[in-house]
Write a protein that holds these residues in place. Structure first.
Motif, PDB file in Angstrom:
ATOM      1  N   SER A 101       0.832  -1.210   0.000  1.00  0.00           N
ATOM      2  CA  SER A 101       0.000   0.000   0.000  1.00  0.00           C
ATOM      3  C   SER A 101       0.863   1.255   0.000  1.00  0.00           C
ATOM      4  O   SER A 101       0.563   2.240  -0.687  1.00  0.00           O
ATOM      5  CB  SER A 101      -0.929  -0.007   1.223  1.00  0.00           C
ATOM      6  N   LEU A 102       1.940   1.229   0.773  1.00  0.00           N
ATOM      7  CA  LEU A 102       2.862   2.364   0.795  1.00  0.00           C
ATOM      8  C   LEU A 102       3.534   2.536  -0.563  1.00  0.00           C
ATOM      9  O   LEU A 102       3.668   3.658  -1.063  1.00  0.00           O
ATOM     10  CB  LEU A 102       3.909   2.160   1.889  1.00  0.00           C
ATOM     11  N   LEU A 103       3.952   1.423  -1.180  1.00  0.00           N
ATOM     12  CA  LEU A 103       4.558   1.491  -2.505  1.00  0.00           C
ATOM     13  C   LEU A 103       3.578   2.078  -3.511  1.00  0.00           C
ATOM     14  O   LEU A 103       3.946   2.940  -4.325  1.00  0.00           O
ATOM     15  CB  LEU A 103       5.003   0.094  -2.947  1.00  0.00           C
ATOM     16  N   ALA A 104       2.312   1.642  -3.465  1.00  0.00           N
ATOM     17  CA  ALA A 104       1.303   2.176  -4.386  1.00  0.00           C
ATOM     18  C   ALA A 104       1.122   3.675  -4.200  1.00  0.00           C
ATOM     19  O   ALA A 104       0.970   4.425  -5.173  1.00  0.00           O
ATOM     20  CB  ALA A 104      -0.031   1.450  -4.168  1.00  0.00           C
ATOM     21  N   GLU A 105       1.158   4.122  -2.961  1.00  0.00           N
ATOM     22  CA  GLU A 105       1.018   5.554  -2.696  1.00  0.00           C
ATOM     23  C   GLU A 105       2.164   6.351  -3.301  1.00  0.00           C
ATOM     24  O   GLU A 105       1.959   7.404  -3.923  1.00  0.00           O
ATOM     25  CB  GLU A 105       0.956   5.802  -1.193  1.00  0.00           C
ATOM     26  N   LYS A 106       3.394   5.858  -3.137  1.00  0.00           N
ATOM     27  CA  LYS A 106       4.551   6.580  -3.659  1.00  0.00           C
ATOM     28  C   LYS A 106       4.580   6.568  -5.184  1.00  0.00           C
ATOM     29  O   LYS A 106       4.996   7.546  -5.807  1.00  0.00           O
ATOM     30  CB  LYS A 106       5.842   5.980  -3.091  1.00  0.00           C
ATOM     31  N   VAL A 107       4.151   5.462  -5.795  1.00  0.00           N
ATOM     32  CA  VAL A 107       4.086   5.410  -7.255  1.00  0.00           C
ATOM     33  C   VAL A 107       3.069   6.418  -7.769  1.00  0.00           C
ATOM     34  O   VAL A 107       3.327   7.149  -8.731  1.00  0.00           O
ATOM     35  CB  VAL A 107       3.716   3.985  -7.726  1.00  0.00           C
ATOM     36  N   GLU A 108       1.907   6.495  -7.123  1.00  0.00           N
ATOM     37  CA  GLU A 108       0.886   7.448  -7.555  1.00  0.00           C
ATOM     38  C   GLU A 108       1.379   8.883  -7.407  1.00  0.00           C
ATOM     39  O   GLU A 108       1.124   9.734  -8.268  1.00  0.00           O
ATOM     40  CB  GLU A 108      -0.404   7.246  -6.756  1.00  0.00           C
ATOM     41  N   GLN A 109       2.094   9.147  -6.328  1.00  0.00           N
ATOM     42  CA  GLN A 109       2.628  10.493  -6.132  1.00  0.00           C
ATOM     43  C   GLN A 109       3.631  10.831  -7.222  1.00  0.00           C
ATOM     44  O   GLN A 109       3.664  11.960  -7.727  1.00  0.00           O
ATOM     45  CB  GLN A 109       3.286  10.602  -4.755  1.00  0.00           C
ATOM     46  N   GLY A 113       2.401  13.724  -9.393  1.00  0.00           N
ATOM     47  CA  GLY A 113       3.008  14.900  -8.796  1.00  0.00           C
ATOM     48  C   GLY A 113       2.246  15.436  -7.609  1.00  0.00           C
ATOM     49  O   GLY A 113       2.540  16.515  -7.099  1.00  0.00           O
ATOM     50  N   ARG A 114       1.260  14.679  -7.142  1.00  0.00           N
ATOM     51  CA  ARG A 114       0.427  15.129  -6.029  1.00  0.00           C
ATOM     52  C   ARG A 114       0.356  14.035  -4.974  1.00  0.00           C
ATOM     53  O   ARG A 114      -0.016  12.898  -5.284  1.00  0.00           O
ATOM     54  CB  ARG A 114      -0.989  15.464  -6.513  1.00  0.00           C
ATOM     55  N   PRO A 115       0.698  14.354  -3.713  1.00  0.00           N
ATOM     56  CA  PRO A 115       0.589  13.348  -2.653  1.00  0.00           C
ATOM     57  C   PRO A 115      -0.858  13.069  -2.302  1.00  0.00           C
ATOM     58  O   PRO A 115      -1.741  13.890  -2.566  1.00  0.00           O
ATOM     59  CB  PRO A 115       1.335  13.994  -1.480  1.00  0.00           C
ATOM     60  N   LEU A 116      -1.108  11.903  -1.706  1.00  0.00           N
ATOM     61  CA  LEU A 116      -2.434  11.610  -1.199  1.00  0.00           C
ATOM     62  C   LEU A 116      -2.747  12.540  -0.045  1.00  0.00           C
ATOM     63  O   LEU A 116      -1.853  13.132   0.565  1.00  0.00           O
ATOM     64  CB  LEU A 116      -2.532  10.156  -0.738  1.00  0.00           C
ATOM     65  N   VAL A 227       2.303  -4.196  -8.307  1.00  0.00           N
ATOM     66  CA  VAL A 227       1.732  -3.107  -7.514  1.00  0.00           C
ATOM     67  C   VAL A 227       1.940  -1.773  -8.238  1.00  0.00           C
ATOM     68  O   VAL A 227       1.016  -0.960  -8.358  1.00  0.00           O
ATOM     69  CB  VAL A 227       2.357  -3.062  -6.111  1.00  0.00           C
ATOM     70  N   ALA A 228       3.157  -1.551  -8.739  1.00  0.00           N
ATOM     71  CA  ALA A 228       3.449  -0.305  -9.453  1.00  0.00           C
ATOM     72  C   ALA A 228       2.641  -0.219 -10.744  1.00  0.00           C
ATOM     73  O   ALA A 228       2.094   0.836 -11.091  1.00  0.00           O
ATOM     74  CB  ALA A 228       4.947  -0.206  -9.746  1.00  0.00           C
ATOM     75  N   GLY A 229       2.557  -1.340 -11.485  1.00  0.00           N
ATOM     76  CA  GLY A 229       1.795  -1.346 -12.731  1.00  0.00           C
ATOM     77  C   GLY A 229       0.311  -1.125 -12.501  1.00  0.00           C
ATOM     78  O   GLY A 229      -0.346  -0.399 -13.259  1.00  0.00           O
ATOM     79  N   ALA A 230      -0.240  -1.748 -11.454  1.00  0.00           N
ATOM     80  CA  ALA A 230      -1.656  -1.557 -11.137  1.00  0.00           C
ATOM     81  C   ALA A 230      -1.935  -0.115 -10.730  1.00  0.00           C
ATOM     82  O   ALA A 230      -3.007   0.430 -11.030  1.00  0.00           O
ATOM     83  CB  ALA A 230      -2.072  -2.510 -10.019  1.00  0.00           C
ATOM     84  N   THR A 231      -0.973   0.517 -10.074  1.00  0.00           N
ATOM     85  CA  THR A 231      -1.140   1.921  -9.694  1.00  0.00           C
ATOM     86  C   THR A 231      -1.157   2.812 -10.929  1.00  0.00           C
ATOM     87  O   THR A 231      -1.964   3.741 -11.029  1.00  0.00           O
ATOM     88  CB  THR A 231      -0.017   2.354  -8.741  1.00  0.00           C
ATOM     89  N   ALA A 232      -0.257   2.536 -11.877  1.00  0.00           N
ATOM     90  CA  ALA A 232      -0.267   3.300 -13.134  1.00  0.00           C
ATOM     91  C   ALA A 232      -1.580   3.091 -13.878  1.00  0.00           C
ATOM     92  O   ALA A 232      -2.143   4.037 -14.452  1.00  0.00           O
ATOM     93  CB  ALA A 232       0.916   2.868 -14.000  1.00  0.00           C
TER      94      ALA A 232
END
Length: 393
Positions: A101-109, A113-116, A227-232
């Motif tokens: 979950s933390l990895l997904a958050e950082k990938v999305e950020q 360019g915007r944090p959760l 996880v990173a790919g699903a976030t993208a």
């Protein structure tokens, strides 16, 4: 809207590239370590038990049947690939779920360019471990119950095996997509509904993950990559255009390119969304590579071609003359779907609660800066005008 299944595979490949970025590597360490330990233990245990089985079998069979070992070992390896690397993947995800979950958050950020709204830290990850593990158990129960009819269908030759593989693909898509969606508090039912709306892409993503899970060594990096790919995939396809909104920025997304226009400076930046440079900022891609990408877009993606022309003109000083190839592509291209209100707000850089006066004000500011007569472009001006019409009609 249904999506090509190959795009799901593309997002998994993008995930592999994303976890190699310097800003994400430290968030990959724990999921990767868990994956390596789980799979290594599973392989070691499986080999040890199988060797004991062969020793018992050899002791009871005549010596002239010793050649059976040469047949049983390949069968064992096949079973190991199919069963262990799917069954133990669930255990690995269960253990590493808080860190995923933390990895997904950082990938999305990194992608947006915007944090959760509420950023996670390692301390908060530990504090939320129990609720996260409970959610993982719920997903495991869902996968178990859903498996029952597919297990019964396994007795049907060929068709049963195909359906079982599609089941595995769906479960993996659900498993990995839950991390970025869960970070936004999305309910499990809503998450499945969104994946169902993009079923082809979701199954393509899950099928690619299932295939990679059977490749030795590569399967060690599967979990963080997925996880990173699903976030993208969530950011680009499943979240919706509302994530493009910003107070001083306009964002115009096509299939291959995301343009980000700063209202104050007029500068244009953005990101490549598809192709060999997917996930990279436009300003990090050499001009020659962007020109090559532009030539490819002329054939089957004229809207992305126009977006690239705008960027190359404004930021790289490369003028693009009218291309006969683009005119042909535009003529043969199917009509573009009507702009949705979320996309229109993203283009104008206004929030969901903006009224008619704010819409007109945002439109006026942008059109003054980006009108073709003032050094802008026909493409962006048309987008801005369309956004205004969608929100005021």
């Amino acid at each position: 809207m249904e999506t090509n299944p190959l795009s799901g595979a593309g997002y998994l490949l993008q995930g592999i590239r994303l976890i190699a970025r310097p800003g994400l590597r430290r968030f990959v360490v724990i999921p990767l370590t868990v994956n390596i330990l789980i799979f290594s233990a599973a392989i070691a245990l499986g080999v040890r038990l199988f060797e004991q089985f062969l020793a018992t079998l050899d002791a009871r069979l005549p010596s002239w049947l010793g050649w059976l070992d040469w047949i049983l070992w390949p069968l064992f390896v096949l079973v190991l690939l199919v069963v262990v690397f799917n069954l133990f993947a669930l255990a690995a995800n269960l253990i590493a779920s808080p860190f995923n979950s933390l990895l997904a958050e950082k990938v999305e950020q990194m992608l947006t360019g915007r944090p959760l709204d509420q950023g996670s830290t390692f301390a908060s990850v530990i504090a939320e471990s129990l609720p996260t593990l409970i959610d993982e158990i719920k997903k495991l129960l869902y996968a178990t119950i859903l498996a029952i009819p597919f297990l019964l269908l396994l007795f049907v030759p060929v068709v049963g095996q195909i359906l079982w593989f599609l089941y595995i693909a769906w479960v993996l898509a659900v498993q990995y997509s839950d991390y970025p969606m869960g970070n936004h508090g999305m309910k499990f039912r809503e998450m499945r509904r969104r994946l169902g709306r993009q079923r082809g892409m979701s199954l393509g993503f899950g099928a690619s993950a299932a295939l990679l899970s059977m490749v030795p060594v590569v399967n060690f990096i599967l979990m963080p990559s997925a996880v990173a790919g699903a976030t993208a995939m969530w950011v680009r396809e499943l979240k919706g255009a509302n994530h493009y909104q910003g107070a001083t920025q306009s964002r115009v997304a096509t299939r291959c390119v995301l343009l980000v226009i700063d209202h104050l400076s007029g500068r244009i930046g953005g990101e490549v969304l598809a192709g060999p440079h997917a996930g990279r900022a436009l300003d990090q891609v050499p001009t020659e590579d962007l020109v090559e990408m532009l030539d490819a877009c002329y054939t089957n993606d004229p809207e992305s071609a126009e977006a690239l022309e705008v960027y190359l003109d404004r930021e790289r000083g490369r003028k693009t003359t009218e291309s006969p190839r683009r005119r042909h592509a535009e003529t043969a291209h199917t009509p573009i779907e009507r702009m949705q209100p979320e996309e229109a707000r993203a283009i104008l850089g206004i929030g969901p609660d903006a009224g008619a006066q704010e819409v007109r004000g945002a439109h006026r500011r942008l059109i003054q800066r980006l009108h073709p007569d003032r050094g802008g472009s026909d493409y962006l001006a048309a987008k801005i005008n369309e956004a205004k019409q969608v929100l005021l009609n």
